[in-house]
Design an enzyme around this catalytic site. Structure first.
Site, short mmCIF file in Angstrom:
data_model
loop_
_atom_site.label_atom_id
_atom_site.label_comp_id
_atom_site.label_asym_id
_atom_site.label_seq_id
_atom_site.Cartn_x
_atom_site.Cartn_y
_atom_site.Cartn_z
N ASP A 283 1.37 -1.59 -0.36
CA ASP A 283 -0.29 -0.12 -0.49
C ASP A 283 0.78 1.28 0.32
O ASP A 283 1.59 1.39 0.68
CB ASP A 283 -0.93 -0.08 0.61
CG ASP A 283 -1.82 0.90 1.29
OD1 ASP A 283 -2.58 1.48 0.16
OD2 ASP A 283 -3.12 1.18 1.54
N GLU B 209 -2.72 0.24 -4.47
CA GLU B 209 -2.68 -1.61 -3.01
C GLU B 209 -2.96 -2.25 -3.84
O GLU B 209 -3.63 -2.68 -4.89
CB GLU B 209 -4.35 -0.53 -2.48
CG GLU B 209 -3.81 -1.94 -1.35
CD GLU B 209 -5.15 -1.29 -0.55
OE1 GLU B 209 -5.99 -0.24 -0.81
OE2 GLU B 209 -5.79 -2.40 0.14
#
Ligand code: MG
Length: 347
Positions: free
Chosen positions: A10, A102
């Site tokens: 992420d 992500e």
């Protein structure tokens, strides 16, 4: 046979980090990326002052008067996202995207040391090639990998090993489980279920009654440690989007057709760079005060990523749908196919 360890990767404060690549003098000062009248992303110094993504600009300025605000460079953000996913696909045997910044990665190892080495070299590579920080979490299931990346932030690496996972399956607050809504958390709180271990006191019927069969099943599996340990990999993307807002912070407003043209041109550029052509284009128009976006759709007999092919019809549809107060446009190319498939449809 043990399944592979999963990485959850992420980007940290993604939009803000993309801006900070060119504005290193702002790294230690509170700054935020702006979209329309909202905070799109805040760096960590701004977060320490309470500034959060989704907040209105005036709220953020009230909390932090010295906040530096910069319009989100959508084109650059989308370019960095594409490059990030190129690196993900290059580093893993399967990639399941979460958002534009992500993803879950399966790198095909059950060995924690191998996974940690791979995660560190991924972090170094993204920092070197793209100039943005990412956090990586490692775990045996998607939930554990995601909890690990959250613990790793900012700019870190965290492993949830089997011992920590076993402990979390008892003590984890229900509200920390990804994908569980505030309403469900509240309904569970009313029957005194606040942590995973509290599920042991509840009958399966009651759990289903309170949160529905699907969520009850998921919670049971998380408590038992049999939740998702494999990915739903995406080989090639089936759609690609570019979006923009009509009024920019510190930039002149666009006309609706300029904004549409910019988004369509950008998404077509990304598709052709990825060697993809599209059979359809959907444009969502968001108007001030309107709840649901107005949707414009167009399909082509043969797939193309040439913006000149899409724009005339889309501009005509835009003119027909025009009403005052356009805020944002999102252009999505659909039915994406690689060039060899395009040829098949031509001949
Ligand atoms: Mg992020």
């Amino acid at each position: 046979m043990a399944t592979s360890l999963l990485l959850h990767v992420d980007a940290d404060s993604f939009f803000a980090s993309v801006i900070l690549r060119h504005r290193p003098e702002l790294v230690d000062r509170p700054m935020a990326a702006i979209a329309h009248v909202f905070i799109a992303s805040a760096n960590y110094p701004a977060r320490l002052r309470g500034v959060r993504g989704g907040m209105q600009v005036h709220e953020a300025q009230h909390l932090c008067p010295e906040l530096v605000m910069i319009e989100t460079p959508r084109d650059e953000v989308e370019e960095v996202s594409d490059a990030l996913f190129d690196i993900f696909r290059d580093s893993a045997r399967a990639v399941e995207p979460g958002s534009m910044e992500e993803a879950f990665l399966d790198i095909g190892t059950t060995d924690i040391r191998v996974a940690v080495d791979a995660a560190q070299s991924l972090r170094r590579r993204v920092a070197r090639e793209l100039g943005i920080p990412i956090s990586v979490g490692i775990g045996r299931t998607k939930l554990m990998a995601k909890l690990a990346s959250r613990a790793a932030k900012p700019d870190g690496l965290h492993v949830i090993d089997d011992a920590e996972a076993a402990e979390l399956r008892i003590s984890l607050p229900i509200s920390d489980i990804w994908g569980i809504g505030a309403q469900t958390v509240e309904r569970l709180r009313l029957i005194e279920v606040a942590h995973l271990a509290d599920l042991d006191r509840i009958s399966p019927e009651e759990l289903r009654r309170v949160c529905g069969a699907g969520m009850a099943h998921r919670l049971d599996r998380i408590r038992a440690g049999t939740d998702d340990a494999t990915l739903n990999p995406v080989e090639t993307r089936s759609s690609l989007s570019s979006e923009g807002t009509i009024s920019g912070y510190n930039r002149p407003d666009w006309t609706p057709s300029e904004l549409l043209e910019a988004c369509v041109t950008r998404v077509c550029g990304r598709a052709s760079k990825a060697d993809l052509a599209a059979g359809g284009l959907t444009v969502a128009l968001r108007f001030d005060g309107g709840d649901a976006p107005v949707i414009l759709k167009h399909r082509m007999p043969s797939a193309t990523s040439d913006p000149r092919a899409w724009l005339p019809e889309m501009l005509r549809l835009l003119a027909a749908a025009q009403q005052p107060g356009l805020i944002a446009v999102k252009a999505t190319l659909t039915a994406l196919v690689p060039p060899e498939r395009v040829q098949q449809t031509l001949f």
